[in-house]
Motif scaffolding. Structure first.
Motif, PDB file in Angstrom:
ATOM      1  N   PHE A   1       0.625  -1.172   0.027  1.00  0.00           N
ATOM      2  CA  PHE A   1       0.048   0.063   0.216  1.00  0.00           C
ATOM      3  C   PHE A   1       0.962   1.245   0.188  1.00  0.00           C
ATOM      4  N   LEU A   2       1.889   1.195   0.862  1.00  0.00           N
ATOM      5  CA  LEU A   2       2.691   2.433   0.694  1.00  0.00           C
ATOM      6  C   LEU A   2       3.481   2.507  -0.394  1.00  0.00           C
ATOM      7  N   ALA A   3       3.978   1.579  -1.220  1.00  0.00           N
ATOM      8  CA  ALA A   3       4.433   1.690  -2.721  1.00  0.00           C
ATOM      9  C   ALA A   3       3.293   2.541  -3.696  1.00  0.00           C
ATOM     10  N   ARG A   4       2.151   2.648  -3.115  1.00  0.00           N
ATOM     11  CA  ARG A   4       1.230   3.046  -4.102  1.00  0.00           C
ATOM     12  C   ARG A   4       0.981   4.599  -3.646  1.00  0.00           C
ATOM     13  N   THR A   5       1.152   5.009  -2.393  1.00  0.00           N
ATOM     14  CA  THR A   5       0.739   6.156  -1.744  1.00  0.00           C
ATOM     15  C   THR A   5       1.871   7.024  -1.495  1.00  0.00           C
ATOM     16  N   GLU A   6       2.997   6.471  -0.941  1.00  0.00           N
ATOM     17  CA  GLU A   6       3.836   7.311  -0.186  1.00  0.00           C
ATOM     18  C   GLU A   6       4.619   8.171  -1.421  1.00  0.00           C
ATOM     19  N   GLY A   7       4.642   9.343  -1.349  1.00  0.00           N
ATOM     20  CA  GLY A   7       5.268  10.321  -2.105  1.00  0.00           C
ATOM     21  C   GLY A   7       4.669  10.571  -3.335  1.00  0.00           C
ATOM     22  N   VAL A   8       3.462   9.819  -3.731  1.00  0.00           N
ATOM     23  CA  VAL A   8       2.764  10.055  -4.870  1.00  0.00           C
ATOM     24  C   VAL A   8       1.780  11.299  -4.847  1.00  0.00           C
ATOM     25  N   GLY A   9       1.633  11.996  -5.803  1.00  0.00           N
ATOM     26  CA  GLY A   9       0.679  13.041  -5.919  1.00  0.00           C
ATOM     27  C   GLY A   9       0.803  14.174  -5.040  1.00  0.00           C
ATOM     28  N   ARG A  10       2.025  14.440  -4.728  1.00  0.00           N
ATOM     29  CA  ARG A  10       2.434  15.377  -3.578  1.00  0.00           C
ATOM     30  C   ARG A  10       2.122  16.819  -3.989  1.00  0.00           C
ATOM     31  N   MET A  11       1.286  17.431  -2.999  1.00  0.00           N
ATOM     32  CA  MET A  11       1.013  18.816  -3.095  1.00  0.00           C
ATOM     33  C   MET A  11       1.415  19.551  -2.094  1.00  0.00           C
ATOM     34  N   THR A  12       2.329  20.688  -2.267  1.00  0.00           N
ATOM     35  CA  THR A  12       2.731  21.417  -1.033  1.00  0.00           C
ATOM     36  C   THR A  12       1.697  22.130  -0.319  1.00  0.00           C
ATOM     37  N   ARG A  13       1.931  22.720   0.857  1.00  0.00           N
ATOM     38  CA  ARG A  13       0.986  23.638   1.221  1.00  0.00           C
ATOM     39  C   ARG A  13       0.660  25.105   0.375  1.00  0.00           C
ATOM     40  N   GLU A  14       1.760  25.452  -0.267  1.00  0.00           N
ATOM     41  CA  GLU A  14       1.717  26.801  -1.134  1.00  0.00           C
ATOM     42  C   GLU A  14       0.811  26.490  -2.358  1.00  0.00           C
ATOM     43  N   GLN A  15       0.958  25.146  -2.950  1.00  0.00           N
ATOM     44  CA  GLN A  15       0.118  24.702  -4.136  1.00  0.00           C
ATOM     45  C   GLN A  15      -1.397  24.580  -3.678  1.00  0.00           C
ATOM     46  N   ALA A  16      -1.375  23.886  -2.508  1.00  0.00           N
ATOM     47  CA  ALA A  16      -2.922  23.670  -2.058  1.00  0.00           C
ATOM     48  C   ALA A  16      -3.766  25.101  -1.916  1.00  0.00           C
ATOM     49  N   ASP A  17      -2.799  26.123  -1.121  1.00  0.00           N
ATOM     50  CA  ASP A  17      -3.534  27.305  -1.296  1.00  0.00           C
ATOM     51  C   ASP A  17      -3.734  28.134  -2.710  1.00  0.00           C
ATOM     52  N   LEU A  18      -2.676  27.760  -3.532  1.00  0.00           N
ATOM     53  CA  LEU A  18      -2.658  28.517  -4.965  1.00  0.00           C
ATOM     54  C   LEU A  18      -4.030  27.886  -5.722  1.00  0.00           C
ATOM     55  N   PHE A  19      -4.037  26.779  -5.363  1.00  0.00           N
ATOM     56  CA  PHE A  19      -4.981  25.729  -6.359  1.00  0.00           C
ATOM     57  C   PHE A  19      -6.594  26.030  -5.704  1.00  0.00           C
ATOM     58  N   GLY A  20      -6.560  26.473  -4.548  1.00  0.00           N
ATOM     59  CA  GLY A  20      -7.786  26.466  -3.820  1.00  0.00           C
ATOM     60  C   GLY A  20      -8.317  25.294  -3.081  1.00  0.00           C
ATOM     61  N   ALA A  21      -7.461  24.383  -2.944  1.00  0.00           N
ATOM     62  CA  ALA A  21      -7.891  23.123  -2.510  1.00  0.00           C
ATOM     63  C   ALA A  21      -8.702  23.223  -0.990  1.00  0.00           C
TER      64      ALA A  21
END
Length: 393
Positions: free
Chosen positions: A195-215
């Motif tokens: 499970f970790l192989a499919r999720t760890e480090g995958v689809g990473r979004m930084t806090r700055e990106q999350a703010d920028l994209f309006g997540a």
């Protein structure tokens, strides 16, 4: 293959990854995604326009049907907004029951998502276990409201269902069972190597990106954004039972799993707190048939994030305008950006990572014609649909 020698992989609108229709186009260089786009609107139902032709009471049940998973929170957002326009406040016991049902709905929604996301990663055992255990909260919602999907717990001015001593004990026993299972899920997603192989480090979004994209919602909180309407602007019974914010700084798929599972623990705690502090008193107050003219914004924290309602009244028995912004719409922009640079095989998990809801998004479409722009009434739209399907069926 395009004239610029790009290879575009179209997926959808019908596809095995998600159970609702959506069309995606992934531009790839080998296995790596270099661009991504999404087209929504396949399950448009004209709900916002339809609301203008129905009474305030009818609209409560109409907006409950925007989403089959988080139906209660839609009805709550609408009810809170209309009550504020009318200058009415639901009794404390009704506010507590609204928050109780909302947290039970959050458990149901997060566990449904956990199963779907695990399925996308090929982990069908977790999918079956989480959906089996989800039945506990579904049965409790049915015992409380009489329904498993559209609960109809709200009325304008309060709620229509009450908590008996027997039901309170039943809910507490259910929370004890779920808490044990939630701990098991947290152990699985944080320790299983596959499970970790499919999720760890995958689809990473930084806090700055999350703010920028309006997540919003767990998607933003998994990137360290401390944003939750229940904390920022408490409503219903949340001022009495404050919410403890769950965040994670890692920003990847694993963090989105961890945040949602920890929010399950928090929902269980809130349900116990609400039952321990359940006020006595009436369930409803009288609401006027005509709502005074004015505008209001109503915000609540849905399982997927901030749910936003704009409601305008002209003083009549029907709303003049209701605009709904759902959390899935905010999060789509982020996932399309995050997808770039990842392998095509990671796309189902990355898409599922935001817990998308297509029926939440699809309430308005713009018909693109070459030389004209046309506004439609509700009846025009209905008739257009009838004539369209006569041609295609």
């Amino acid at each position: 293959m395009t004239s610029e020698r790009k290879f575009i992989v179209p997926i959808g609108p019908q596809h095995p990854a998600l159970k609702e229709p959506g069309h995606f186009e992934f531009t790839v260089d080998g296995e790596i995604v270099t661009d991504a786009s999404v087209r929504l609107g396949y399950v448009h139902r004209g709900i916002e326009k339809g609301a203008e032709e129905r009474s305030w009471i009818q609209d409560l049940y109409l907006f409950e049907r925007v989403c089959g998973i988080c139906s209660h929170v839609h009805a709550t957002a609408f009810a809170l907004g209309v009550e504020r326009l009318a200058g009415v406040e639901a009794p404390p016991r009704a506010q507590a029951i609204r928050s109780l049902v909302a947290e039970m709905e959050r458990i149901h929604s997060h566990m449904l998502w956990l199963g779907v996301a695990a399925h996308e990663g090929g982990f069908d055992t977790l999918f079956m276990y989480s959906w089996r255990d989800r039945e506990i909260v579904m049965d409790l919602l049915e015992a409380l409201t009489g329904n498993r999907v559209n609960y109809s717990a709200n009325v304008l001015g309060g709620v229509k269902c009450d908590i008996t001593d027997t039901l309170r004990d039943q809910i507490l026993r259910g929370m004890d069972q779920l808490e044990e299972r939630i701990q098991h899920y947290l152990n699985v997603v944080t320790t299983d190597r596959t499970f970790l192989a499919r999720t760890e480090g995958v689809g990473r979004m930084t806090r700055e990106q999350a703010d920028l994209f309006g997540a919003v919602g767990p998607t933003a909180r998994a990137s360290g954004v401390p944003r939750d309407v229940r904390v920022d602007a408490p409503y219903a019974f949340y001022p009495t039972v404050p919410v403890q914010l769950i965040t994670d700084e890692r920003g990847d798929l694993l963090a989105r799993f961890v945040v949602r599972i920890k929010e399950l623990f928090e929902a269980v705690r809130l349900i116990r707190e609400i039952l321990a502090h359940l006020p006595e008193g009436e369930l409803t107050v009288r609401m006027p048939r005509r709502i005074p003219a004015g505008e209001v914004i109503s915000r609540v924290e849905a399982p997927r994030g901030e749910l936003f309602y704009f409601i305008k009244s002209n003083g009549g028995e029907k709303p003049e305008r209701v605009k709904v912004r759902t959390p899935s719409l905010c999060n789509w922009g982020s996932v399309m950006q995050v997808a770039v640079g990842h392998k095509l095989a990671d796309m189902p998990m990355i898409l599922a990572g935001i817990d998308p809801c297509f029926s939440c998004n699809d309430r308005m479409i713009q018909l693109k014609r070459k030389d004209s722009r046309q506004w439609m009434t509700w009846e025009d739209l209905r008739q257009y649909g009838i004539e369209y399907y006569k041609k295609v069926l």
